[in-house]
Enzyme design. Structure first.
Site, short mmCIF file in Angstrom:
data_model
loop_
_atom_site.label_atom_id
_atom_site.label_comp_id
_atom_site.label_asym_id
_atom_site.label_seq_id
_atom_site.Cartn_x
_atom_site.Cartn_y
_atom_site.Cartn_z
N TYR A 3 8.54 63.95 45.92
CA TYR A 3 9.31 64.86 45.34
C TYR A 3 9.14 66.33 45.47
CZ TYR A 3 10.21 67.00 40.95
OH TYR A 3 10.73 68.29 39.89
N CYS A 4 9.77 66.79 45.63
CA CYS A 4 9.69 68.60 45.80
C CYS A 4 8.93 68.60 47.19
CB CYS A 4 9.08 69.18 44.63
SG CYS A 4 8.99 71.00 44.57
N LEU A 5 8.05 69.72 47.21
CA LEU A 5 7.19 69.75 48.49
C LEU A 5 6.84 68.38 49.02
CD1 LEU A 5 5.65 73.06 47.71
CD2 LEU A 5 7.75 72.78 49.25
#
Length: 590
Positions: free
Chosen positions: A321-323
């Site tokens: 998720y995300c970075l």
């Protein structure tokens, strides 16, 4: 030849220049203590660039003068029309996401006129700071955003004597709301000074109300704890391939395990998966020299090695998720280049791999602003969560700052605390060297998309990813814009299923799967076709509801048909004993 020394953030520096560079760094550290998230030099250069080019553009100046005259005339005409018809059509309406003037009280003069005048001024300044011939696009975006922030601070919705909702509330409570607002302000300032979380977060305790899915910590190193979750009650069999969740290092992992109704961990467990999740350590000044490569090797790869030892011979469905997704993509590409086929699939949730169009966060990242940020990090050895959160609040100040302050301090009404708000106040830090590398290599150099990033000393190429990919973007994401997430189609030849969900970076990923919503989904085969994002948007199937069930169905299709008995927790014989109950120790670090 002059000798050089290496700086973690800026690279080689001649040894003879080191004493002089130290003076500059002292100045940068002192300036960073007064920073607001935007470099004064970057803002000053943007202002000079804009003003010089505006002075050299008589056509643009005439256009703005004409627009100002027409808007003033329209506002005066509207004021005259109100005398005859209080329901006269307004000159301008706020955008669909601007709720500041939505209350009925704002439709009556003089409040309606004040709101109209403000919106017209905001629109004029937006046009004044845009499309000036010759202005650098990055500086134009920065200046335009700053001007909008300054105007929003002066919005009539933020002032007690021009906001009809505040006036009505004050009269209804005989001034008690003002007293309650002052008390709320004093309480918040006291908590801020003492380093305490906001009011109401105590109702969301880690390990009880949130991060409550049962499990065990089965591995720990200096950077991560690996949590293995227990199967759902009365589960006789599970899918053979486990799921590894990789959250971003800039957040506590339990964004993926919030309250039961919106816990991604719980959803996967109930769908019959054996779930593992990384919990990142909260770095201190001693961790200042941790690198991005350390996060890959001690983070994702250490977790993959542990799962492979606990469940030998099984493929792993990895999801980031995300970075965390960006880091997972780096690890997966490096594994593909090394012919390591332990990943059965890869899921990237609101995760960018191409940073050519980074979205609104790109406002804060250029060479000058990164130099200023590194000055702040160098002093402490890390980037504080407050510095990172300042950027997000800047981008959504109406929703995240001003509207909340008006409610809490001018109307005496606190916004109810939620699990996501409580999680967002549970801050983390980012090591100095790694954060500088991440911002420079991704945002300034776009090194991952350009095959210029190294892992184990070898270039990372996203086209080496062989496992099928499930990628998710969201319509209103300002952190990882969906068109930027979509560009993975042009960087990888793998089978790729792309989903466009509704809402934003948080609410579009972490949600109640039974709630309302919609998403678009389409799968590209291994032919390597890369449609323009707008063509994909028109061709993809529109479905009602949350995308979570579509994801678990996709995972099941890419899993072995034969299910197996739920595995034991950890594997002591393989060197991975149970260490403690979930959620572990790292998530509790302050």
């Amino acid at each position: 030849m002059e000798e050089t020394v290496n700086s973690p953030a800026t690279g080689p520096t001649p040894t003879g220049a080191a004493p002089y560079r130290a003076i500059d760094r002292l100045r940068e550290a002192m300036a960073a203590g007064f920073g607001t998230g935007v470099s004064p030099l970057a803002l000053g250069m943007a202002l000079m660039d804009w003003s010089a080019h505006l002075a050299a553009a008589p056509g643009k100046r005439l256009q703005l003068a004409d627009k100002a005259a027409r808007e003033a005339a329209a506002l005066l005409t509207h004021a005259a029309a109100l005398a005859a018809d209080p329901a006269a059509e307004p000159v301008i309406r706020p955008g669909p996401q601007d709720r500041r003037f939505a209350a009925a009280a704002w439709q009556n003069p003089p409040f309606s006129l004040w709101a109209q005048g403000f919106l017209l001024a905001r629109q004029w300044w937006q046009e004044a700071t845009r499309d000036v011939p010759g202005v650098d696009p990055h500086r134009e975006n920065l200046l335009s955003a700053m001007v909008q922030q300054w105007l929003d601070m002066a919005s009539p919705a933020n002032l007690p004597f021009t906001n009809p909702e505040v006036i009505t509330r004050t009269l209804e409570t005989a001034g008690l709301s003002q007293w309650v607002g002052m008390r709320n302000w004093a309480e918040d300032m006291a908590r801020l000074a003492a380093g305490k979380p906001p009011v109401g977060t105590e109702r969301f305790r880690v390990g009880q109300e949130v991060a409550a899915s049962p499990g065990k910590v089965v591995y720990r190193n200096h950077l991560i704890e690996l949590i293995q979750y227990a199967p759902a009650p009365d589960t006789d069999t599970v899918l053979a391939e486990p799921v590894l969740l990789v959250p971003a290092w800039i957040m506590k992992y339990y964004i993926l395990d919030l309250s039961p109704e919106n816990s991604l961990v719980r959803h996967l467990v109930r769908a019959g998966h054996t779930v593992f999740c990384i919990s990142w350590r909260n770095p201190t000044a001693e961790d200042r020299d941790l690198t991005l490569e350390d996060y890959r090797s001690l983070g994702v790869m250490a977790a993959v090695d542990a799962i492979s030892a606990i469940l030998p011979g099984r493929g792993i469905h990895a999801a980031g998720y995300c970075l965390g997704g960006t880091l997972l993509a780096i690890a997966a590409a490096a594994m593909g280049g090394a012919r390591d086929d332990r990943l059965a699939s890869i899921s990237l949730l609101a995760a960018q791999t191409d940073f050519a169009e980074p979205g609104e966060l790109g406002l804060f990242i250029d060479h000058d602003q990164l130099n200023s940020l590194e000055g702040a990090m160098r002093q402490r050895g890390y980037l504080t969560a407050e510095q990172m959160l300042g950027a997000f609040r800047f981008l959504r100040s109406n929703d995240l700052v001003w509207s909340r302050m008006v409610r809490a301090y001018l109307m005496g009404e606190r916004e109810p605390m939620t699990d996501i708000l409580a999680w967002s106040s549970d801050s983390t830090r980012m090591p100095y060297r790694m954060q500088g590398e991440y911002l420079r290599r991704f945002y300034l150099e776009n090194a991952l998309a350009g095959d210029r990033l190294l892992a184990d000393g070898r270039p990372v190429a996203l086209r080496n990813i062989r496992a099928p990919v499930f990628a998710v973007g969201t319509e209103e994401d300002y952190v990882a814009p969906w068109r930027s997430v979509y560009r993975l189609h042009c960087l990888s030849d793998a089978e790729l299923t792309f989903v466009l969900g509704d809402r934003d970076h948080l609410a579009g990923i972490i949600l109640d799967p039974t709630g309302p919503g919609h998403h678009r989904i389409a799968t590209r085969g291994r032919d390597g076709t890369c449609l323009p994002s707008d063509d994909w948007l028109h061709a993809a199937a529109l479905r009602e509801g949350c995308w979570w069930p579509a994801w678990t169905d996709w995972l099941a299709r890419h899993s072995a048909a034969e299910r197996v008995a739920p595995p034991a927790m950890g594997a002591a014989a393989a060197g991975y004993p149970v260490l403690e109950d979930a959620p572990g120790s790292y998530v509790r670090q302050r």
